[in-house]
Design a protein around this motif. Structure first.
Motif, PDB file in Angstrom:
ATOM      1  N   ILE A 167       0.865  -1.184   0.000  1.00 40.00           N
ATOM      2  CA  ILE A 167       0.000   0.000   0.000  1.00 40.00           C
ATOM      3  C   ILE A 167       0.895   1.225   0.000  1.00 40.00           C
ATOM      4  O   ILE A 167       1.811   1.342   0.817  1.00 40.00           O
ATOM      5  N   LEU A 168       0.618   2.139  -0.898  1.00 42.41           N
ATOM      6  CA  LEU A 168       1.430   3.346  -1.023  1.00 42.41           C
ATOM      7  C   LEU A 168       0.501   4.547  -1.137  1.00 42.41           C
ATOM      8  O   LEU A 168      -0.302   4.628  -2.069  1.00 42.41           O
ATOM      9  N   LEU A 209       8.109  -2.162  11.964  1.00 40.13           N
ATOM     10  CA  LEU A 209       7.878  -0.899  11.274  1.00 40.13           C
ATOM     11  C   LEU A 209       9.150  -0.340  10.670  1.00 40.13           C
ATOM     12  O   LEU A 209       9.121   0.390   9.689  1.00 40.13           O
ATOM     13  N   ALA A 210      10.279  -0.706  11.252  1.00 39.23           N
ATOM     14  CA  ALA A 210      11.546  -0.184  10.720  1.00 39.23           C
ATOM     15  C   ALA A 210      11.876  -0.811   9.380  1.00 39.23           C
ATOM     16  O   ALA A 210      12.661  -0.269   8.608  1.00 39.23           O
ATOM     17  N   ASN A 211      11.269  -1.961   9.086  1.00 44.71           N
ATOM     18  CA  ASN A 211      11.609  -2.659   7.851  1.00 44.71           C
ATOM     19  C   ASN A 211      10.498  -2.624   6.815  1.00 44.71           C
ATOM     20  O   ASN A 211      10.637  -3.176   5.743  1.00 44.71           O
ATOM     21  N   ILE A 212       9.359  -2.001   7.158  1.00 45.95           N
ATOM     22  CA  ILE A 212       8.266  -1.946   6.197  1.00 45.95           C
ATOM     23  C   ILE A 212       8.578  -0.894   5.146  1.00 45.95           C
ATOM     24  O   ILE A 212       8.925   0.222   5.457  1.00 45.95           O
ATOM     25  N   GLY A 213       8.439  -1.275   3.897  1.00 42.25           N
ATOM     26  CA  GLY A 213       8.550  -0.290   2.832  1.00 42.25           C
ATOM     27  C   GLY A 213       9.957   0.071   2.451  1.00 42.25           C
ATOM     28  O   GLY A 213      10.244   1.226   2.131  1.00 42.25           O
ATOM     29  N   ILE A 241      -1.885  -1.309  -3.877  1.00 42.28           N
ATOM     30  CA  ILE A 241      -2.971  -0.369  -3.622  1.00 42.28           C
ATOM     31  C   ILE A 241      -2.371   1.026  -3.499  1.00 42.28           C
ATOM     32  O   ILE A 241      -1.464   1.243  -2.688  1.00 42.28           O
ATOM     33  N   LEU A 242      -2.885   1.965  -4.301  1.00 40.37           N
ATOM     34  CA  LEU A 242      -2.331   3.318  -4.310  1.00 40.37           C
ATOM     35  C   LEU A 242      -3.366   4.326  -3.832  1.00 40.37           C
ATOM     36  O   LEU A 242      -4.532   4.279  -4.231  1.00 40.37           O
ATOM     37  N   LEU A 273       0.513  -8.283   4.107  1.00 38.45           N
ATOM     38  CA  LEU A 273       0.915  -6.908   3.869  1.00 38.45           C
ATOM     39  C   LEU A 273       2.425  -6.781   4.045  1.00 38.45           C
ATOM     40  O   LEU A 273       2.951  -6.962   5.133  1.00 38.45           O
ATOM     41  N   LYS A 274       3.122  -6.489   2.960  1.00 40.12           N
ATOM     42  CA  LYS A 274       4.575  -6.406   2.969  1.00 40.12           C
ATOM     43  C   LYS A 274       5.087  -4.972   3.046  1.00 40.12           C
ATOM     44  O   LYS A 274       6.148  -4.717   3.618  1.00 40.12           O
ATOM     45  N   ILE A 275       4.359  -4.050   2.440  1.00 36.65           N
ATOM     46  CA  ILE A 275       4.793  -2.652   2.408  1.00 36.65           C
ATOM     47  C   ILE A 275       3.583  -1.780   2.722  1.00 36.65           C
ATOM     48  O   ILE A 275       2.512  -1.961   2.157  1.00 36.65           O
TER      49      ILE A 275
END
Length: 204
Positions: free
Chosen positions: A20-21, A190-194, A103-104, A49-51
């Motif tokens: 999701i961005l 959370l430090a590694n998401i995205g 998902i944008l 959910l990866k990002i």
């Protein structure tokens, strides 16, 4: 009936990697409040959910930052034009194959050609508060998620072609019972998401 059962089974067995961005310029209180619900829907209906990122081009206030973190997202500051930074993040996710479904959250009509191209390679959805979303923009996606109708929306993207492997395996009817073991819960760092490509942003 049997197709619906198989579709549900398919979603549980063949889980997708989801990203999701959001563009920071469309973030509102309503959006922030909806983010946890969106994440729950993704885990229940689609996959893992990866990002989960919100892209900004300026430093956030401490209150806004806390709201974003509390919602399960990370905020990424892009030291460039916001639309360009958003574009680069989308390209990074698609070109490095980090997700199967994207998902944008954006209102950028100038990126329509980009959306039309990447839709050929990845399942692409847009989420919006705009009830009168631009037609050309909406048609550039596989589906439109209206924020005020989030609970009614379903990711109806499982085709009979995708179910073919299950049919070929001649699964016994007992395997399609509506009682399934629940997927193990995911703990997100959370430090590694995205994680994104700094090399792309820096022009290397």
């Amino acid at each position: 009936m049997i197709e619906n059962i198989l579709a549900d089974l398919y979603r549980r067995i063949r889980r997708k990697r989801v990203a999701i961005l959001f563009s920071g310029d469309i973030i509102s209180k309503n959006v922030l409040e909806a983010l946890p619900k969106l994440q729950d829907k993704i885990r229940e209906e689609v996959g893992d959910l990866k990002i989960a990122e919100i892209i900004n081009n300026q430093t956030l206030s401490s209150a806004n930052f806390e709201d974003i973190v509390h919602s399960g997202f990370t905020s990424k500051i892009i030291p460039t034009h916001l639309e360009l930074g958003f574009l680069l993040e989308v390209y990074d996710i698609v070109l490095t194959n980090k997700a199967d479904l994207l998902i944008l959250g954006t209102e950028s009509k100038s990126l329509i050609p980009l959306f039309q191209e990447i839709k050929k390679d990845i399942s692409l959805y847009i989420i919006t508060e705009d009830k009168n979303i631009n037609r050309a923009l909406s048609e550039s996606f596989d589906g439109v998620i209206q924020l005020d109708k989030l609970e009614e929306f379903t990711f109806d993207n499982v085709s009979i072609q995708e179910l073919a492997p299950l049919l070929d395996e001649n699964l016994p009817l007992a395997s399609t019972k509506l009682v399934y073991s629940q997927p193990s819960s995911n703990v997100y760092d959370l430090a590694n998401i995205g994680t994104t490509s700094d090399e792309i942003i820096n022009g290397k």
